[in-house]
Structures are given as structure tokens and as C-alpha cells.
Write an enzyme that holds these catalytic residues in place. Structure first.
Site, PDB file in Angstrom:
ATOM      1  N   GLN A 166      21.385 -21.901 -83.931  1.00 55.91           N
ATOM      2  CA  GLN A 166      21.046 -23.140 -83.219  1.00 55.91           C
ATOM      3  C   GLN A 166      20.300 -24.129 -84.113  1.00 55.91           C
ATOM      4  O   GLN A 166      20.203 -25.311 -83.781  1.00 55.91           O
ATOM      5  CB  GLN A 166      20.196 -22.839 -81.974  1.00 55.91           C
ATOM      6  CG  GLN A 166      20.953 -22.095 -80.890  1.00 55.91           C
ATOM      7  CD  GLN A 166      20.089 -21.857 -79.677  1.00 55.91           C
ATOM      8  OE1 GLN A 166      19.326 -20.904 -79.637  1.00 55.91           O
ATOM      9  NE2 GLN A 166      20.172 -22.723 -78.685  1.00 55.91           N
ATOM     10  N   LEU A 222      19.151 -24.596 -75.077  1.00 52.41           N
ATOM     11  CA  LEU A 222      18.680 -25.779 -75.815  1.00 52.41           C
ATOM     12  C   LEU A 222      19.834 -26.491 -76.520  1.00 52.41           C
ATOM     13  O   LEU A 222      19.728 -27.670 -76.835  1.00 52.41           O
ATOM     14  CB  LEU A 222      17.604 -25.384 -76.835  1.00 52.41           C
ATOM     15  CG  LEU A 222      16.287 -24.867 -76.230  1.00 52.41           C
ATOM     16  CD1 LEU A 222      15.370 -24.345 -77.328  1.00 52.41           C
ATOM     17  CD2 LEU A 222      15.595 -25.952 -75.419  1.00 52.41           C
ATOM     18  N   HIS A 280      21.179 -13.485 -73.979  1.00 52.58           N
ATOM     19  CA  HIS A 280      21.602 -14.863 -74.250  1.00 52.58           C
ATOM     20  C   HIS A 280      21.469 -15.170 -75.749  1.00 52.58           C
ATOM     21  O   HIS A 280      22.400 -15.706 -76.360  1.00 52.58           O
ATOM     22  CB  HIS A 280      20.732 -15.815 -73.410  1.00 52.58           C
ATOM     23  CG  HIS A 280      20.983 -17.273 -73.644  1.00 52.58           C
ATOM     24  ND1 HIS A 280      21.432 -18.119 -72.649  1.00 52.58           N
ATOM     25  CD2 HIS A 280      20.838 -18.058 -74.756  1.00 52.58           C
ATOM     26  CE1 HIS A 280      21.572 -19.348 -73.149  1.00 52.58           C
ATOM     27  NE2 HIS A 280      21.208 -19.337 -74.419  1.00 52.58           N
ATOM     28  N   GLU A 281      20.328 -14.814 -76.334  1.00 52.16           N
ATOM     29  CA  GLU A 281      20.113 -15.124 -77.761  1.00 52.16           C
ATOM     30  C   GLU A 281      21.025 -14.293 -78.651  1.00 52.16           C
ATOM     31  O   GLU A 281      21.546 -14.783 -79.654  1.00 52.16           O
ATOM     32  CB  GLU A 281      18.637 -14.901 -78.135  1.00 52.16           C
ATOM     33  CG  GLU A 281      17.633 -15.752 -77.352  1.00 52.16           C
ATOM     34  CD  GLU A 281      17.985 -17.236 -77.297  1.00 52.16           C
ATOM     35  OE1 GLU A 281      18.604 -17.745 -78.243  1.00 52.16           O
ATOM     36  OE2 GLU A 281      17.660 -17.879 -76.278  1.00 52.16           O
ATOM     37  N   HIS A 311      24.366 -15.788 -79.093  1.00 52.95           N
ATOM     38  CA  HIS A 311      24.432 -16.851 -80.104  1.00 52.95           C
ATOM     39  C   HIS A 311      24.762 -16.278 -81.493  1.00 52.95           C
ATOM     40  O   HIS A 311      25.453 -16.920 -82.289  1.00 52.95           O
ATOM     41  CB  HIS A 311      23.096 -17.600 -80.205  1.00 52.95           C
ATOM     42  CG  HIS A 311      22.911 -18.666 -79.164  1.00 52.95           C
ATOM     43  ND1 HIS A 311      23.754 -19.742 -79.043  1.00 52.95           N
ATOM     44  CD2 HIS A 311      21.957 -18.836 -78.211  1.00 52.95           C
ATOM     45  CE1 HIS A 311      23.316 -20.527 -78.044  1.00 52.95           C
ATOM     46  NE2 HIS A 311      22.246 -19.990 -77.526  1.00 52.95           N
TER      47      HIS A 311
HETATM   48 ZN    ZN Z   1      21.238 -20.770 -75.921  1.00 54.49          ZN
END
Ligand code: ZN
Length: 167
Positions: free
Chosen positions: A51, A95, A136-137, A140
């Protein structure tokens, strides 16, 4: 410490599978520290390295700080060793997809292992919001976002709403 720019979807760096961290260097420690500063400033409760444009298996999270003292966790090379059959569905923000919340089905309980920024190994069982946030992380790091968890019709509607909000 520095606040880093957060990439937003559909930046293609958010769709890559990140390679393992082979050595915990000062660069990795700096990255983790900058990611935490960026996450708190956002404000958010989790942030993964892709991210901020770094394709490495690193994420930070703190699922406590919005309701109490800070409890920053850095996970390097995290692995889910076990996941419960019991699932939970909750709306998740990201985010990198500002303004969009998506209901995602996750394992209610997971056992994870990871290395922290000091090189120490951890193995812990996570439940509740911490379990959701970690899944969730970790997504990614495998190039997956919340939109990848919904069917094609719902995804098209969400993408249209996202595009409209950004226009
Ligand atoms: Zn995210």
C-alpha cells in the site's frame, strides 16, 4: 520517521504477490516504523507494505489504539497456520479504497506466525477484529483487496460507486 503516500486502487502494485523478506535490515525496520506513522496519521488500524509501494511481506496493525493506548504490531513474513471453520462477516474499509466499505467473510479465529522487526518469532491466536484485520492485511501481500471477495455484479456496482466518488 516519515509519513508515506498511500497508493489507491487500481494502482497495479496493489495486485502483486509480494516476496518474502529474507533479512531484517535497518531498511525493513525503517519501513515498519514509517508504515506505523503513516497508519496512525491516515488514520487506520492496518497497513500493508504494497500500500506504500513496497512489494515485501510486511504489514503493521494496531486494532486497539482507537479505543485505548497504542499497541503497534509489525508482522514480517506472516503465515496463517490454522483458520477456524467458523466465519464472521463484517464491513471492512481499506485505506487504498477510500470511501468504500465491503462486507467480507473471514475466518473468525486464526493462528498466525510471524517475525517482528527485531527478528523475534511469534505465534499467536487472533480473534475478533484482530483476526479480521490480519486477514485483510495478509490479503494485500498476496495482491488481493476487499473487492476480490465479492461476486461480479456486486463488484461492478462497487467499482462504479468508487469511480463516481473519485471523479
Ligand atoms: Zn486494505
Amino acid at each position: 520517521m516519515a509519513c508515506l503516500p498511500i497508493l489507491t486502487w487500481p494502482d497495479e502494485r496493489l495486485t502483486q504477490t509480494c516476496p518474502l523478506v529474507t533479512e531484517i535490515t535497518d531498511d525493513i525496520r525503517q519501513l515498519a516504523s514509517d508504515m506505523l506513522e503513516t497508519m496512525y496519521a491516515a488514520p487506520g488500524r492496518g497497513l500493508a507494505a504494497p500500500q506504500v509501494g513496497v512489494l515485501k511481506r510486511v504489514f503493521v496493525m494496531d486494532t486497539d489504539w482507537k479505543d485505548g493506548p497504542r499497541n503497534p504490531i509489525t508482522m514480517i513474513n506472516p503465515v496463517i497456520e490454522w483458520a477456524s471453520d467458523e466465519t464472521t462477516i463484517a464491513p471492512e474499509g481499506c485505506l487504498s479504497i477510500p470511501g468504500i466499505q465491503i462486507e467480507v467473510k473471514r475466518a473468525a479465529e486464526i493462528r498466525m506466525r510471524w517475525i517482528d522487526e527485531t527478528g523475534e518469532k511469534h505465534r499467536e491466536t487472533l480473534t475478533g477484529f484482530a483476526a479480521i484485520c490480519a486477514q485483510h492485511e495478509l490479503d494485500h501481500l498476496d495482491g488481493l483487496i476487499t473487492l476480490d471477495h465479492v461476486g461480479p455484479a456486486e463488484r461492478a456496482a462497487l467499482e462504479a460507486r468508487y469511480a463516481e466518488a473519485r471523479a
